[in-house]
Design a protein around this motif. Sequence first.
Motif, mmCIF file in Angstrom:
data_model
loop_
_atom_site.group_PDB
_atom_site.id
_atom_site.type_symbol
_atom_site.label_atom_id
_atom_site.label_comp_id
_atom_site.label_asym_id
_atom_site.label_seq_id
_atom_site.Cartn_x
_atom_site.Cartn_y
_atom_site.Cartn_z
ATOM 1 N N LEU A 67 0.834 -1.197 0.000
ATOM 2 C CA LEU A 67 0.000 0.000 0.000
ATOM 3 C C LEU A 67 0.868 1.246 0.000
ATOM 4 O O LEU A 67 1.926 1.267 0.640
ATOM 5 C CB LEU A 67 -0.903 0.042 1.245
ATOM 6 N N VAL A 68 0.413 2.274 -0.701
ATOM 7 C CA VAL A 68 1.073 3.581 -0.715
ATOM 8 C C VAL A 68 0.014 4.657 -0.496
ATOM 9 O O VAL A 68 -1.186 4.404 -0.642
ATOM 10 C CB VAL A 68 1.845 3.848 -2.033
ATOM 11 N N LEU A 69 0.477 5.862 -0.166
ATOM 12 C CA LEU A 69 -0.445 6.980 -0.039
ATOM 13 C C LEU A 69 0.165 8.232 -0.631
ATOM 14 O O LEU A 69 1.373 8.323 -0.838
ATOM 15 C CB LEU A 69 -0.848 7.226 1.421
ATOM 16 N N TRP A 70 -0.700 9.187 -0.917
ATOM 17 C CA TRP A 70 -0.296 10.519 -1.355
ATOM 18 C C TRP A 70 -1.466 11.436 -1.043
ATOM 19 O O TRP A 70 -2.582 10.970 -0.755
ATOM 20 C CB TRP A 70 0.081 10.530 -2.844
ATOM 21 N N TYR A 142 -9.190 9.691 2.623
ATOM 22 C CA TYR A 142 -9.389 10.200 3.971
ATOM 23 C C TYR A 142 -9.237 11.716 3.966
ATOM 24 O O TYR A 142 -8.383 12.249 3.257
ATOM 25 C CB TYR A 142 -8.341 9.604 4.930
ATOM 26 N N TYR A 143 -10.035 12.389 4.775
ATOM 27 C CA TYR A 143 -9.877 13.829 4.934
ATOM 28 C C TYR A 143 -8.724 14.069 5.892
ATOM 29 O O TYR A 143 -8.621 13.433 6.934
ATOM 30 C CB TYR A 143 -11.161 14.466 5.471
ATOM 31 N N GLY A 144 -7.856 14.994 5.517
ATOM 32 C CA GLY A 144 -6.728 15.372 6.355
ATOM 33 C C GLY A 144 -6.527 16.875 6.279
ATOM 34 O O GLY A 144 -5.753 17.350 5.450
ATOM 35 N N ASP A 146 -6.646 20.334 5.047
ATOM 36 C CA ASP A 146 -6.981 20.933 3.756
ATOM 37 C C ASP A 146 -6.603 20.034 2.580
ATOM 38 O O ASP A 146 -6.511 20.478 1.449
ATOM 39 C CB ASP A 146 -6.337 22.320 3.614
ATOM 40 N N HIS A 147 -6.389 18.744 2.850
ATOM 41 C CA HIS A 147 -6.031 17.783 1.806
ATOM 42 C C HIS A 147 -6.906 16.531 1.894
ATOM 43 O O HIS A 147 -7.501 16.251 2.932
ATOM 44 C CB HIS A 147 -4.561 17.358 1.948
ATOM 45 N N ILE A 148 -6.928 15.786 0.794
ATOM 46 C CA ILE A 148 -7.509 14.448 0.760
ATOM 47 C C ILE A 148 -6.332 13.495 0.633
ATOM 48 O O ILE A 148 -5.445 13.685 -0.202
ATOM 49 C CB ILE A 148 -8.462 14.257 -0.448
ATOM 50 N N ILE A 149 -6.315 12.467 1.474
ATOM 51 C CA ILE A 149 -5.259 11.456 1.452
ATOM 52 C C ILE A 149 -5.788 10.262 0.670
ATOM 53 O O ILE A 149 -6.845 9.720 0.985
ATOM 54 C CB ILE A 149 -4.873 11.041 2.886
ATOM 55 N N PHE A 150 -5.057 9.875 -0.374
ATOM 56 C CA PHE A 150 -5.440 8.742 -1.217
ATOM 57 C C PHE A 150 -4.604 7.532 -0.836
ATOM 58 O O PHE A 150 -3.370 7.611 -0.800
ATOM 59 C CB PHE A 150 -5.205 9.067 -2.697
ATOM 60 N N LEU A 151 -5.256 6.424 -0.576
ATOM 61 C CA LEU A 151 -4.592 5.167 -0.279
ATOM 62 C C LEU A 151 -4.725 4.271 -1.497
ATOM 63 O O LEU A 151 -5.837 4.116 -2.042
ATOM 64 C CB LEU A 151 -5.230 4.497 0.942
ATOM 65 N N GLY A 152 -3.617 3.705 -1.947
ATOM 66 C CA GLY A 152 -3.637 2.860 -3.125
ATOM 67 C C GLY A 152 -3.016 1.502 -2.878
ATOM 68 O O GLY A 152 -1.998 1.398 -2.184
#
Length: 181
Positions: A67-70, A142-144, A146-152
């Motif tokens: 899994l990765v995130l950005w 996920y809400y973080g 002022d950003h949205i965190i995408f999990l892939g």
Amino acid sequence: MSDHPKHPADPANELASDNSAIDPRDFRNALGTYGTGVTIVTAMAADGKPYGVTCNSFASVSLNPPLVLWSLGMFSQGLPIFQNASHFAVNVLDVSQKELALKFAKSSGDKFAGVEWQPGLGNAPIIAGSVAQFQCRAVNRYYGGDHIIFLGAVEAYSYNGQEPLLFARGGFGKFVPGDGK
């Protein structure tokens, strides 16, 4: 600048508004001391147009499962594209691709004009010449702040061992190994 913690009476209120006691510009300067790799995260829009954005918030999360995130700013014009895409690709840039990083950091224009790429999983663009590519199925968001965190979930990847482009203190560079002492 202070190293003394400043805790608000209500942490939920701090996250919901501009009530943080931390100076945003100084905080950004402090974060800039942490060197990162430079990536272009890509996806295919519903209308069949490729989309990409320069990103240095990429990180590994898990080896098993892979899994990765950005993260992407809440008000980014590309947010709907990534929210609706089944897949995204993380293209880790080569040290020679600084101009490409700058091109994809802009919010307008045809970012893919003159860029060599091929469709990957879910048609997410794989950029030629990048040192690594991670093709991911979008798993969660996920809400973080002022950003949205995408999990892939990484479904395919490749890398070539070339020199990655790095970013620190507002500038691009490359890794210069020390003597180990």
